[in-house]
Design a protein around this motif. Structure first.
Motif, PDB file in Angstrom:
ATOM      1  N   LYS A 116       0.836  -1.203   0.000  1.00 50.92           N
ATOM      2  CA  LYS A 116       0.000   0.000   0.000  1.00 50.92           C
ATOM      3  C   LYS A 116       0.868   1.248   0.000  1.00 50.92           C
ATOM      4  O   LYS A 116       1.976   1.254   0.525  1.00 50.92           O
ATOM      5  N   VAL A 117       0.326   2.312  -0.594  1.00 50.25           N
ATOM      6  CA  VAL A 117       0.981   3.621  -0.487  1.00 50.25           C
ATOM      7  C   VAL A 117       0.932   3.994   0.993  1.00 50.25           C
ATOM      8  O   VAL A 117      -0.135   3.957   1.604  1.00 50.25           O
ATOM      9  N   PRO A 118       2.078   4.310   1.603  1.00 43.42           N
ATOM     10  CA  PRO A 118       2.058   4.640   3.025  1.00 43.42           C
ATOM     11  C   PRO A 118       1.252   5.910   3.296  1.00 43.42           C
ATOM     12  O   PRO A 118       1.158   6.784   2.436  1.00 43.42           O
ATOM     13  N   GLU A 119       0.678   5.983   4.490  1.00 43.22           N
ATOM     14  CA  GLU A 119      -0.099   7.164   4.857  1.00 43.22           C
ATOM     15  C   GLU A 119       0.851   8.279   5.281  1.00 43.22           C
ATOM     16  O   GLU A 119       2.004   8.040   5.601  1.00 43.22           O
ATOM     17  N   GLY A 120       0.325   9.492   5.268  1.00 45.21           N
ATOM     18  CA  GLY A 120       1.092  10.619   5.790  1.00 45.21           C
ATOM     19  C   GLY A 120       2.073  11.204   4.804  1.00 45.21           C
ATOM     20  O   GLY A 120       1.903  11.109   3.575  1.00 45.21           O
ATOM     21  N   GLU A 121       3.125  11.792   5.356  1.00 47.36           N
ATOM     22  CA  GLU A 121       4.098  12.567   4.583  1.00 47.36           C
ATOM     23  C   GLU A 121       4.812  11.730   3.524  1.00 47.36           C
ATOM     24  O   GLU A 121       4.994  12.173   2.390  1.00 47.36           O
ATOM     25  N   LEU A 122       5.227  10.492   3.889  1.00 49.42           N
ATOM     26  CA  LEU A 122       5.970   9.651   2.949  1.00 49.42           C
ATOM     27  C   LEU A 122       5.107   9.301   1.733  1.00 49.42           C
ATOM     28  O   LEU A 122       5.571   9.370   0.597  1.00 49.42           O
ATOM     29  N   GLY A 123       3.833   8.955   1.972  1.00 46.67           N
ATOM     30  CA  GLY A 123       2.928   8.638   0.869  1.00 46.67           C
ATOM     31  C   GLY A 123       2.742   9.814  -0.065  1.00 46.67           C
ATOM     32  O   GLY A 123       2.747   9.673  -1.293  1.00 46.67           O
ATOM     33  N   ALA A 124       2.585  11.003   0.513  1.00 46.63           N
ATOM     34  CA  ALA A 124       2.428  12.219  -0.292  1.00 46.63           C
ATOM     35  C   ALA A 124       3.695  12.499  -1.096  1.00 46.63           C
ATOM     36  O   ALA A 124       3.637  12.887  -2.270  1.00 46.63           O
TER      37      ALA A 124
END
Length: 159
Positions: A116-124
């Protein structure tokens, strides 16, 4: 003499790799990994108390869950064993982002589409840099049946 009733077929078998392995508490080190409350953690601090009247030195562990970032603590007699998780880090090339999942390619060229695309800053950051057309390498950490994208960097040119 062949026993007709015991004809077994094994569809699949694991490689025998365990999720954890035991290690004596006194052998654990800061920066290493340990399982606390059934979660894989990285040890950030540890201290050993003196032997008490019942003869066991105690090790106080402070660790951070490698997937959630939560702080966990445990106290264990130094002579007892604790579970240490097998932690794997693999760098994949990011091919695409599809429906909240990263489409990754292994160094051998196989595709991996279940992270999954990680949540939060890293995903963005992953999404914005991918949309900007950069070639990215995503580091995926896996342990105890879980995996998560943990970091990214730009792929070197010509790689």
């Amino acid at each position: 003499m062949v026993d007709e009733d015991h004809n077994h077929t094994f569809e699949s078998a694991g490689a025998g790799a365990s999720l954890t392995y035991p290690m004596q508490c006194s052998a654990l080190r800061k920066g290493g990994h340990v399982v606390i409350k059934s979660r894989p953690c990285k040890i950030v601090d540890m201290s050993t108390s003196k032997t008490g009247k019942h003869g066991h030195a105690k090790v106080h562990l402070v660790a951070i869950d490698i997937f959630t970032g939560k702080k966990l603590e445990d106290i264990c007699p130094s002579t007892h064993n604790m579970d240490v998780p097998n932690v794997n880090r693999v760098e994949y090339t990011l091919v695409n982002i599809d429906d909240g999942f990263l489409n990754l390619m292994t160094p051998e060229g196989a595709s991996k589409d279940d992270v999954k695309v990680p949540e939060g800053e890293l995903g963005a950051q992953i999404s914005s840099e991918f949309d900007a057309g950069k070639e990215l390498l995503v580091t995926v950490v896996s342990s105890m049946g879980e995996e998560m994208a943990l970091s990214l960097k730009e792929a070197p040119r010509g790689a």
